[in-house]
Write a protein that holds these residues in place. Structure first.
Motif, PDB file in Angstrom:
ATOM      1  N   VAL A  12       0.844  -1.182   0.000  1.00  0.00           N
ATOM      2  CA  VAL A  12       0.000   0.000   0.000  1.00  0.00           C
ATOM      3  C   VAL A  12       0.886   1.241   0.000  1.00  0.00           C
ATOM      4  O   VAL A  12       2.017   1.201   0.495  1.00  0.00           O
ATOM      5  CB  VAL A  12      -0.952  -0.014   1.219  1.00  0.00           C
ATOM      6  CG1 VAL A  12      -0.170   0.072   2.524  1.00  0.00           C
ATOM      7  CG2 VAL A  12      -1.999   1.067   1.124  1.00  0.00           C
ATOM      8  N   GLN A  13       0.380   2.316  -0.560  1.00  0.00           N
ATOM      9  CA  GLN A  13       1.125   3.568  -0.550  1.00  0.00           C
ATOM     10  C   GLN A  13       0.991   4.254   0.810  1.00  0.00           C
ATOM     11  O   GLN A  13       0.008   4.035   1.542  1.00  0.00           O
ATOM     12  CB  GLN A  13       0.613   4.494  -1.642  1.00  0.00           C
ATOM     13  CG  GLN A  13       0.993   4.060  -3.048  1.00  0.00           C
ATOM     14  CD  GLN A  13       0.640   5.098  -4.091  1.00  0.00           C
ATOM     15  OE1 GLN A  13      -0.306   5.876  -3.911  1.00  0.00           O
ATOM     16  NE2 GLN A  13       1.382   5.113  -5.189  1.00  0.00           N
ATOM     17  N   GLY A  16      -2.226   5.205   3.047  1.00  0.00           N
ATOM     18  CA  GLY A  16      -3.298   4.256   2.777  1.00  0.00           C
ATOM     19  C   GLY A  16      -3.685   3.449   4.001  1.00  0.00           C
ATOM     20  O   GLY A  16      -3.190   3.680   5.109  1.00  0.00           O
ATOM     21  N   LEU A  18      -5.013  -0.619   5.511  1.00  0.00           N
ATOM     22  CA  LEU A  18      -5.157  -2.062   5.375  1.00  0.00           C
ATOM     23  C   LEU A  18      -5.885  -2.582   6.607  1.00  0.00           C
ATOM     24  O   LEU A  18      -5.791  -1.978   7.682  1.00  0.00           O
ATOM     25  CB  LEU A  18      -3.796  -2.760   5.273  1.00  0.00           C
ATOM     26  CG  LEU A  18      -3.033  -2.684   3.959  1.00  0.00           C
ATOM     27  CD1 LEU A  18      -1.649  -3.310   4.125  1.00  0.00           C
ATOM     28  CD2 LEU A  18      -3.783  -3.374   2.835  1.00  0.00           C
TER      29      LEU A  18
END
Length: 121
Positions: A12-13, A16, A18
């Protein structure tokens, strides 16, 4: 026997989100604390968050305000919602539970196999 299966890791950048999940199965009689831990390359494993059987939570200073731990006792599952991710959050994330196995009759710690979280800058 008690088994833990983690899921939800990935790439993920920065900034971001999760959501990690960890499902416990097997001959579980009861589960006390459930925790998420992480280990970055070249570093020791560290506690990220813990949730008690009563729902009390504790977070490491590095993730406080960004991560949220929760549990579903009916599903023997613990979650870790991770928001505003930073490159320094990159690590293998492990769940751990303290549980009583029907067969053993006493509390033991059980670990999952780990799930990789990579945050790119």
């Amino acid at each position: 026997q008690v088994q833990l299966v983690e899921s939800g890791g990935g790439l993920v950048q920065a900034g971001g989100s999760l959501r990690l999940s960890c499902v416990a199965s097997g001959t579980i009689y009861s589960i006390n604390d459930m925790t998420w831990n992480r280990q970055a390359p070249g570093k020791q494993r560290e506690l990220v968050a813990v949730i008690s059987s009563g729902g009390s939570t504790h977070y490491s200073d590095s993730v406080k305000g960004r991560f949220t731990i929760s549990r579903d006792n009916a599903k023997n599952t613990v979650y870790l919602q991770m928001n505003s991710l930073k490159p320094e959050d990159t690590a293998v994330y492990y769940c751990k539970i303290r549980a009583q196995d029907y067969l053993l009759g006493y509390l033991s710690d059980y670990w999952g196999q780990g799930t990789q979280v990579t945050v790119s800058s």
